[in-house]
Design a protein around this motif. Structure first.
Motif, PDB file in Angstrom:
ATOM      1  N   LEU A   1       0.809  -1.217   0.000  1.00 10.60           N
ATOM      2  CA  LEU A   1       0.000   0.000   0.000  1.00 10.60           C
ATOM      3  C   LEU A   1       0.844   1.269   0.000  1.00 10.60           C
ATOM      4  O   LEU A   1       0.408   2.306  -0.482  1.00 10.60           O
ATOM      5  CB  LEU A   1      -0.917   0.011   1.226  1.00 10.60           C
ATOM      6  CG  LEU A   1      -2.269  -0.669   1.054  1.00 10.60           C
ATOM      7  CD1 LEU A   1      -3.054  -0.535   2.347  1.00 10.60           C
ATOM      8  CD2 LEU A   1      -3.043  -0.068  -0.111  1.00 10.60           C
ATOM      9  N   ASN A   2       2.063   1.185   0.543  1.00 13.22           N
ATOM     10  CA  ASN A   2       2.916   2.372   0.551  1.00 13.22           C
ATOM     11  C   ASN A   2       3.398   2.738  -0.862  1.00 13.22           C
ATOM     12  O   ASN A   2       3.992   3.789  -1.051  1.00 13.22           O
ATOM     13  CB  ASN A   2       4.105   2.192   1.505  1.00 13.22           C
ATOM     14  CG  ASN A   2       5.017   1.065   1.096  1.00 13.22           C
ATOM     15  OD1 ASN A   2       4.563   0.042   0.614  1.00 13.22           O
ATOM     16  ND2 ASN A   2       6.304   1.253   1.253  1.00 13.22           N
ATOM     17  N   ASP A   3       3.152   1.872  -1.830  1.00 14.13           N
ATOM     18  CA  ASP A   3       3.493   2.179  -3.222  1.00 14.13           C
ATOM     19  C   ASP A   3       2.305   2.720  -4.002  1.00 14.13           C
ATOM     20  O   ASP A   3       2.419   2.976  -5.203  1.00 14.13           O
ATOM     21  CB  ASP A   3       4.003   0.911  -3.935  1.00 14.13           C
ATOM     22  CG  ASP A   3       5.194   0.316  -3.235  1.00 14.13           C
ATOM     23  OD1 ASP A   3       6.159   1.061  -2.994  1.00 14.13           O
ATOM     24  OD2 ASP A   3       5.167  -0.889  -2.919  1.00 14.13           O
ATOM     25  N   LEU A   4       1.175   2.895  -3.313  1.00 14.31           N
ATOM     26  CA  LEU A   4      -0.055   3.239  -4.035  1.00 14.31           C
ATOM     27  C   LEU A   4       0.080   4.528  -4.844  1.00 14.31           C
ATOM     28  O   LEU A   4      -0.263   4.559  -6.029  1.00 14.31           O
ATOM     29  CB  LEU A   4      -1.229   3.339  -3.056  1.00 14.31           C
ATOM     30  CG  LEU A   4      -2.582   3.684  -3.675  1.00 14.31           C
ATOM     31  CD1 LEU A   4      -3.016   2.621  -4.685  1.00 14.31           C
ATOM     32  CD2 LEU A   4      -3.653   3.840  -2.599  1.00 14.31           C
ATOM     33  N   THR A   5       0.613   5.594  -4.239  1.00 12.16           N
ATOM     34  CA  THR A   5       0.680   6.864  -4.985  1.00 12.16           C
ATOM     35  C   THR A   5       1.676   6.759  -6.133  1.00 12.16           C
ATOM     36  O   THR A   5       1.461   7.331  -7.198  1.00 12.16           O
ATOM     37  CB  THR A   5       1.049   8.053  -4.067  1.00 12.16           C
ATOM     38  OG1 THR A   5       2.316   7.807  -3.463  1.00 12.16           O
ATOM     39  CG2 THR A   5       0.006   8.268  -3.002  1.00 12.16           C
ATOM     40  N   LEU A   6       2.745   6.010  -5.913  1.00 10.08           N
ATOM     41  CA  LEU A   6       3.710   5.795  -7.005  1.00 10.08           C
ATOM     42  C   LEU A   6       3.016   5.108  -8.180  1.00 10.08           C
ATOM     43  O   LEU A   6       3.147   5.529  -9.336  1.00 10.08           O
ATOM     44  CB  LEU A   6       4.881   4.940  -6.484  1.00 10.08           C
ATOM     45  CG  LEU A   6       5.986   4.566  -7.458  1.00 10.08           C
ATOM     46  CD1 LEU A   6       7.335   4.540  -6.734  1.00 10.08           C
ATOM     47  CD2 LEU A   6       5.765   3.210  -8.105  1.00 10.08           C
ATOM     48  N   LEU A   7       2.255   4.087  -7.873  1.00 15.65           N
ATOM     49  CA  LEU A   7       1.593   3.315  -8.933  1.00 15.65           C
ATOM     50  C   LEU A   7       0.493   4.131  -9.598  1.00 15.65           C
ATOM     51  O   LEU A   7       0.319   4.082 -10.817  1.00 15.65           O
ATOM     52  CB  LEU A   7       1.036   2.015  -8.350  1.00 15.65           C
ATOM     53  CG  LEU A   7       2.122   1.043  -7.864  1.00 15.65           C
ATOM     54  CD1 LEU A   7       1.533  -0.014  -6.942  1.00 15.65           C
ATOM     55  CD2 LEU A   7       2.827   0.388  -9.042  1.00 15.65           C
ATOM     56  N   GLN A   8      -0.232   4.916  -8.794  1.00 14.22           N
ATOM     57  CA  GLN A   8      -1.306   5.744  -9.362  1.00 14.22           C
ATOM     58  C   GLN A   8      -0.752   6.835 -10.279  1.00 14.22           C
ATOM     59  O   GLN A   8      -1.431   7.293 -11.183  1.00 14.22           O
ATOM     60  CB  GLN A   8      -2.126   6.392  -8.240  1.00 14.22           C
ATOM     61  CG  GLN A   8      -3.079   5.429  -7.575  1.00 14.22           C
ATOM     62  CD  GLN A   8      -3.714   6.003  -6.314  1.00 14.22           C
ATOM     63  OE1 GLN A   8      -3.107   6.825  -5.630  1.00 14.22           O
ATOM     64  NE2 GLN A   8      -4.906   5.553  -5.986  1.00 14.22           N
ATOM     65  N   SER A   9       0.478   7.264 -10.006  1.00 12.00           N
ATOM     66  CA  SER A   9       1.069   8.347 -10.795  1.00 12.00           C
ATOM     67  C   SER A   9       1.808   7.848 -12.034  1.00 12.00           C
ATOM     68  O   SER A   9       2.246   8.649 -12.851  1.00 12.00           O
ATOM     69  CB  SER A   9       2.072   9.137  -9.943  1.00 12.00           C
ATOM     70  OG  SER A   9       1.496   9.523  -8.742  1.00 12.00           O
ATOM     71  N   ALA A  10       1.988   6.535 -12.133  1.00 13.64           N
ATOM     72  CA  ALA A  10       2.765   5.988 -13.251  1.00 13.64           C
ATOM     73  C   ALA A  10       1.899   5.848 -14.503  1.00 13.64           C
ATOM     74  O   ALA A  10       0.685   5.654 -14.413  1.00 13.64           O
ATOM     75  CB  ALA A  10       3.335   4.625 -12.852  1.00 13.64           C
ATOM     76  N   ASP A  11       2.548   5.937 -15.679  1.00  9.80           N
ATOM     77  CA  ASP A  11       1.823   5.653 -16.925  1.00  9.80           C
ATOM     78  C   ASP A  11       1.493   4.168 -17.007  1.00  9.80           C
ATOM     79  O   ASP A  11       0.461   3.776 -17.530  1.00  9.80           O
ATOM     80  CB  ASP A  11       2.706   6.032 -18.126  1.00  9.80           C
ATOM     81  CG  ASP A  11       3.005   7.507 -18.156  1.00  9.80           C
ATOM     82  OD1 ASP A  11       2.146   8.270 -18.619  1.00  9.80           O
ATOM     83  OD2 ASP A  11       4.090   7.905 -17.673  1.00  9.80           O
TER      84      ASP A  11
END
Ligand SMILES: [Mg+2]
Length: 205
Positions: A153-163
């Motif tokens: 879950l701590n990667d959520l914003t990274l993943l949401q921001s990725a193409d």
């Protein structure tokens, strides 16, 4: 193209459970896979360390025993021919630099500990927390496409921001947040997925 990758759980085992096993402190075995609220997780870890009388020097040398997953270095070596590689992690520089060396010397964006004069951990500087989305948006506004890969879950914003988000052996809650994102179960499968993305972007293979 830039690959923005999580470290622990993706390219190397979780470091804190290794510390928990080594020192026999159950609370240190908790990870971002167990507790999504990172500040709370860190508070519990630091309290447990101080209760056990463990200094940064003591835990750092044990953290440095953690080796990358088999195949992680080769995975990065294969993808680096097609993109730039950045490791963006909630780990700590004091723990993870030897892993980065073994992986091939990539840039690590991570957090740092604060210690007192006796080497006891008194706090932490969260260089990364809350910044993953901003780091990725910066890359994208500079014209890069970004592949993001993480497991918790701590990667959520990274993943949401990725193409191109890729979920690596994700915890169920992460999968619920990103039901459309592809899931991979290992680095071989991840490599195939990366190659498809490179191919669809016209990279010569
Ligand atoms: Mg992780």
């Amino acid at each position: 193209m830039i690959a923005a990758l999580d470290l622990e759980g993706v390219l190397a085992p979780e470091i804190w459970p290794h510390l928990g096993d080594h020192f026999g402190v159950a609370e240190l075995r908790l990870t971002t896979r167990d507790i999504g609220e990172f500040e709370e997780l860190m508070r519990r870890r630091v309290e447990a360390l101080n209760r056990a009388g463990l200094t940064l020097a003591a835990i750092r040398s044990v953290a440095h025993e953690v080796r990358p997953y088999l195949g992680a270095q080769e995975f990065l070596d294969r993808i680096r021919r097609h993109c730039q590689v950045m490791i963006i992690s909630d780990t700590f520089h004091e723990f993870a630099e030897p892993i980065m060396e073994r992986l091939g010397g990539y840039n690590l964006f991570a957090n740092q500990f604060e210690t007192d004069s006796s080497g006891r951990i008194v706090g932490w500087k969260l260089r990364i927390r809350g910044q993953k989305a901003r780091v990725l948006q910066g890359m994208r506004s500079a014209g890069f496409k970004v592949i993001g890969m993480g497991d918790s879950l701590n990667d959520l914003t990274l993943l949401q921001s990725a193409d191109y988000p890729i979920l690596f052996r994700p915890v169920p809650a992460l999968r619920e947040h990103l039901p459309q994102a592809p899931v991979v179960q290992g680095l071989d499968e991840a490599l195939n997925r990366f190659m498809e993305i490179f191919r669809s972007n016209g990279s010569s293979l």
